[in-house]
Design a protein around this motif. Structure first.
Motif, mmCIF file in Angstrom:
data_model
loop_
_atom_site.group_PDB
_atom_site.id
_atom_site.type_symbol
_atom_site.label_atom_id
_atom_site.label_comp_id
_atom_site.label_asym_id
_atom_site.label_seq_id
_atom_site.Cartn_x
_atom_site.Cartn_y
_atom_site.Cartn_z
ATOM 1 N N PRO A 44 47.846 34.369 33.861
ATOM 2 C CA PRO A 44 46.611 35.155 34.034
ATOM 3 C C PRO A 44 45.902 34.856 35.352
ATOM 4 N N ARG A 45 45.977 33.605 35.778
ATOM 5 C CA ARG A 45 45.335 33.255 37.046
ATOM 6 C C ARG A 45 46.039 33.933 38.218
ATOM 7 N N GLN A 47 47.702 36.662 38.141
ATOM 8 C CA GLN A 47 47.612 38.127 38.082
ATOM 9 C C GLN A 47 46.470 38.658 38.950
ATOM 10 N N LYS A 48 45.444 37.846 39.152
ATOM 11 C CA LYS A 48 44.247 38.323 39.850
ATOM 12 C C LYS A 48 44.536 38.791 41.278
ATOM 13 N N PRO A 49 45.268 38.012 42.094
ATOM 14 C CA PRO A 49 45.553 38.525 43.443
ATOM 15 C C PRO A 49 46.424 39.778 43.434
ATOM 16 N N VAL A 51 46.316 42.106 41.070
ATOM 17 C CA VAL A 51 45.412 43.204 40.700
ATOM 18 C C VAL A 51 44.642 43.679 41.929
ATOM 19 N N ALA A 52 44.160 42.730 42.739
ATOM 20 C CA ALA A 52 43.437 43.104 43.962
ATOM 21 C C ALA A 52 44.351 43.834 44.934
ATOM 22 N N PHE A 67 38.101 39.964 47.163
ATOM 23 C CA PHE A 67 38.828 38.939 46.409
ATOM 24 C C PHE A 67 39.249 37.795 47.327
ATOM 25 N N SER A 71 38.025 33.912 47.026
ATOM 26 C CA SER A 71 39.032 32.864 46.802
ATOM 27 C C SER A 71 38.859 31.724 47.792
#
Length: 295
Positions: A44-45, A47-49, A51-52, A67, A71
């Motif tokens: 999940p961590r 996935q964030k970049p 998604v951006a 993002f 970060s």
């Protein structure tokens, strides 16, 4: 459909898989902090970049920039984090994007080449935002530290000035006579300050006699005795004389026990005797006002 949207859809459909791929790349880094993180937290961590990146591929480049800034800000503000990890994450994301691009356009070399150019541009924009934010935050931090240092320096200067005033309250009792009352313990730094201030006052006031009152010094050891002797020598070089007063019975016994030679100093029992003796040395004296009027 444009290559950007095709790649965005492909990434979104395989988000967890590519997030895990990037995480595995990070785990291969020597001393990686990701080795201790389980997939349930790492995926999940990571996935964030992605998604951006997907939002950027669909036209919202600002989402990726924001993002990237957030970060790097988290890294800079965290004293336990390493700035290297940001570069390592960026490299893992970029390598994973290349793998995703190859899969998305496995049978289309032209669009694959175009997509590679797209992800290179997106990565460049993200890295540029991270770097600029890093520079801005570091410069702001440096300015804050410089201001704090400047303030601390001013406060230290003020404290030292106050200390000098308290450490050496040199009082003139006549044009030619100074009194230096010593109170408390005297270490090397304080002794140096006392001597410097005393010599400056002697020169400024053209004084001939200095009365050093050690009534307030509880213990006279070798260091203090040497200070008295050295100060006397320095004062004599300016043509002035030192009168030592305030030696208690205990201090006298200590001086005798230490076998310290204080014969260079003129010694009187107390401040009153010292002042009377000093006045005699400059041809003055103290007498009642009535007697002065009759005279």
């Amino acid at each position: 459909m444009s290559v950007e949207h095709v790649l965005a859809d492909f990434l979104e459909a395989n988000l967890a898989r590519f997030a895990k791929h990037a995480g595995e790349l990070l785990r291969q880094v020597p001393n990686s902090p990701y080795l201790k993180i389980a997939d349930a937290e790492l995926i999940p961590r990571m996935q964030k970049p992605f998604v951006a990146t997907i939002e950027a591929l669909r036209g919202d480049m600002q989402a990726l920039i924001d993002f990237s800034r957030q970060s790097i800000k988290a890294v800079v503000e965290n004293p336990n984090a390493s700035s290297d990890i940001v570069a390592q994450v960026g490299e893992a994301i970029y390598e994973t994007l290349k793998v995703a691009t190859r899969e998305a356009f496995a049978d289309d070399e032209l669009n694959y080449a175009l997509a590679r150019a797209v992800i290179a541009e997106v990565t460049f924009i993200a890295n540029k935002a991270s770097y600029q934010t890093f520079v801005d935050l570091r410069e702001a931090s440096i300015r804050e530290r410089e201001q704090a240092l400047h303030q601390m320096t001013n406060e230290l200067d003020q404290a030292n000035a106050a200390l000098r005033e308290l450490a050496a309250p040199i009082a003139p009792i006549h044009d030619n006579i100074l009194v230096l009352p010593l109170v408390g313990s005297i270490d090397t730094n304080r002794a140096q300050m006392l001597t410097e201030d005393l010599l400056e006052q002697i020169v400024a006031r053209q004084s001939d006699i200095v009365i050093m009152d050690i009534t307030g010094v509880p213990i006279v050891d070798t260091n203090i005795a040497n200070y008295l002797v050295q100060t006397t020598k320095a004062v004599s070089l300016l043509g002035a004389q030192v009168i030592l007063v305030g030696i208690s019975a205990e201090v006298a016994q200590t001086i005798v026990g230490l076998e310290i030679d204080l014969r260079q100093l003129s010694v009187r029992a107390n401040l009153q005797d010292g002042i009377e003796y000093a006045l005699e040395q400059v041809g003055l004296g103290i007498r009642p006002l009535q007697e002065q009027r009759r005279g």
